[in-house]
Design a protein around this motif. Structure first.
Motif, PDB file in Angstrom:
ATOM      1  N   ILE A  17       0.805  -1.113   0.128  1.00  0.00           N
ATOM      2  CA  ILE A  17      -0.064  -0.021  -0.089  1.00  0.00           C
ATOM      3  C   ILE A  17       0.877   1.081  -0.039  1.00  0.00           C
ATOM      4  O   ILE A  17       0.652   2.185  -0.699  1.00  0.00           O
ATOM      5  N   HIS A  20       2.361   2.547  -3.289  1.00  0.00           N
ATOM      6  CA  HIS A  20       1.537   2.884  -4.266  1.00  0.00           C
ATOM      7  C   HIS A  20       1.679   4.438  -4.710  1.00  0.00           C
ATOM      8  O   HIS A  20       1.909   5.091  -3.610  1.00  0.00           O
ATOM      9  N   PHE A  23      -0.507   6.766  -2.512  1.00  0.00           N
ATOM     10  CA  PHE A  23      -0.543   6.644  -1.104  1.00  0.00           C
ATOM     11  C   PHE A  23       0.335   8.136  -0.241  1.00  0.00           C
ATOM     12  O   PHE A  23       1.153   8.535  -0.921  1.00  0.00           O
ATOM     13  N   ILE A  42      -6.139   4.780   5.280  1.00  0.00           N
ATOM     14  CA  ILE A  42      -5.005   5.142   4.451  1.00  0.00           C
ATOM     15  C   ILE A  42      -5.432   6.496   3.904  1.00  0.00           C
ATOM     16  O   ILE A  42      -6.723   6.484   3.655  1.00  0.00           O
ATOM     17  N   CYS A  87      -8.802  -7.080   3.313  1.00  0.00           N
ATOM     18  CA  CYS A  87      -7.688  -7.731   2.459  1.00  0.00           C
ATOM     19  C   CYS A  87      -7.266  -8.845   3.124  1.00  0.00           C
ATOM     20  O   CYS A  87      -6.727  -8.571   4.474  1.00  0.00           O
ATOM     21  N   PRO A 160      -2.872  -3.482  -4.519  1.00  0.00           N
ATOM     22  CA  PRO A 160      -3.306  -2.521  -3.732  1.00  0.00           C
ATOM     23  C   PRO A 160      -4.078  -1.532  -4.777  1.00  0.00           C
ATOM     24  O   PRO A 160      -4.653  -0.815  -4.027  1.00  0.00           O
ATOM     25  N   LEU A 163      -7.542  -0.013  -3.830  1.00  0.00           N
ATOM     26  CA  LEU A 163      -8.029   0.840  -2.770  1.00  0.00           C
ATOM     27  C   LEU A 163      -7.885   2.347  -2.950  1.00  0.00           C
ATOM     28  O   LEU A 163      -8.564   3.212  -2.372  1.00  0.00           O
TER      29      LEU A 163
END
Length: 165
Positions: A17, A20, A23, A42, A87, A160, A163
């Motif tokens: 995550i 990414h 993020f 997140i 997840c 990920p 998300l």
């Protein structure tokens, strides 16, 4: 602080995550002022609930148990945040099965339709056959190896990125 198994297994998902491009931040998820175990906020509006299974059962299925309390936390997070996901880390297969809350609810509803009343917990099963897509489902109550719904086919590359979509 000692490193526990859950730190290693859930940390694998958190690292993907964090790598990414979309993020920006990660914080523990707090509901009613209390930290929720293995759940994270997140960026500013995405909740992720993480679970892990070390190895599959002899049937080839990773089993993830959701208690009534955990399901209530997921439901409460939906009331406060724009995006909520679950997840499931399949450790031995080195794969992460990412589910939307609506997919999780679909599986639990299918399970509930096979039994009278509510159960104390619900099991989500994931298979990760070599070279194939992940499959997530629940079994019918009281019937071994009978699925409560057609398995959801989940791309291995979904996590990920989904998300942040």
């Amino acid at each position: 602080m000692k490193i526990r198994t859950q730190h290693q297994n859930i940390g694998a998902a958190l690292m993907q995550i964090a790598e990414h491009d979309s993020f920006t931040a990660i914080n523990p998820l707090k509901l009613r002022g209390e930290k929720i175990t293995n759940a994270f906020l997140i960026n500013t509006d995405t909740c992720v609930f993480l679970k892990y299974g070390n190895e599959p059962k002899p049937t080839g299925e990773y089993q993830f148990t959701f208690t009534e309390e955990q399901l209530l936390c997921i439901e409460e997070a939906e009331d406060h945040y724009k995006n909520v996901f679950v997840c499931l880390v399949c450790v031995e297969a080195q794969e992460i099965c990412g589910l939307t809350v609506s997919e999780l609810n679909q599986m639990i509803s299918a399970r509930k339709s096979t039994v009278v009343g509510d159960e104390e917990s619900y099991q989500v099963l994931v298979t990760a056959t070599q070279g194939g897509r992940l499959r997530a489902y629940t079994n019918a109550a009281g019937r071994k190896l009978v699925r409560a719904l057609t398995p959801l086919v989940i791309s291995r590359s979904r996590f990920p990125a989904f998300l942040f979509d």
